[in-house]
Motif scaffolding. Structure first.
Motif, PDB file in Angstrom:
ATOM      1  N   TYR A 279      13.833  -0.946  -0.600  1.00  0.00           N
ATOM      2  CA  TYR A 279      13.009  -0.252   0.395  1.00  0.00           C
ATOM      3  C   TYR A 279      12.627   1.143  -0.095  1.00  0.00           C
ATOM      4  O   TYR A 279      11.472   1.551  -0.025  1.00  0.00           O
ATOM      5  N   ARG A 280      13.614   1.885  -0.617  1.00  0.00           N
ATOM      6  CA  ARG A 280      13.326   3.231  -1.136  1.00  0.00           C
ATOM      7  C   ARG A 280      12.340   3.182  -2.301  1.00  0.00           C
ATOM      8  O   ARG A 280      11.433   4.010  -2.388  1.00  0.00           O
TER       9      ARG A 280
ATOM     10  N   ARG B  35      10.093   0.936  -2.955  1.00  0.00           N
ATOM     11  CA  ARG B  35       8.754   0.593  -2.473  1.00  0.00           C
ATOM     12  C   ARG B  35       8.083   1.796  -1.830  1.00  0.00           C
ATOM     13  O   ARG B  35       6.900   2.055  -2.041  1.00  0.00           O
ATOM     14  N   ARG B  36       8.845   2.572  -1.050  1.00  0.00           N
ATOM     15  CA  ARG B  36       8.270   3.753  -0.388  1.00  0.00           C
ATOM     16  C   ARG B  36       7.882   4.835  -1.385  1.00  0.00           C
ATOM     17  O   ARG B  36       6.922   5.564  -1.172  1.00  0.00           O
ATOM     18  N   LEU B  37       8.644   4.949  -2.472  1.00  0.00           N
ATOM     19  CA  LEU B  37       8.361   5.979  -3.478  1.00  0.00           C
ATOM     20  C   LEU B  37       7.413   5.493  -4.564  1.00  0.00           C
ATOM     21  O   LEU B  37       7.064   6.256  -5.466  1.00  0.00           O
TER      22      LEU B  37
END
Length: 71
Positions: free
Chosen positions: A12-13, A15-17
């Motif tokens: 998740y991290r 993908r967000r970054l």
């Protein structure tokens, strides 16, 4: 936190970054075990221990009948 939960959080991290996703758990297990085995074999040579057949030799000694024992 389990390995799966940590992996999902890291994915998740990433993908967000906008970073590449981390490898899934267990992806490199074979490579790690192979490297560990090779390292043990390498360390056996300078120590003067046999590289192959150590487990079989130990089991054979353990299971073989001893002289003078009643069986």
């Amino acid at each position: 936190m389990s390995i799966t939960q940590q992996y999902l959080l890291d994915t998740y991290r990433a993908r967000r970054l906008g970073e590449p996703a981390p490898p899934a758990p267990g992806t490199h297990d074979r490579q790690v075990l192979r490297a560990w085995r090779d390292h043990r074999r390498f360390r056996a040579v300078p120590a003067g221990r046999p590289v192959h057949g150590r487990v079989r030799r130990a089991l054979r000694r353990w299971w073989s009948p001893r002289p003078g024992s009643v069986g």
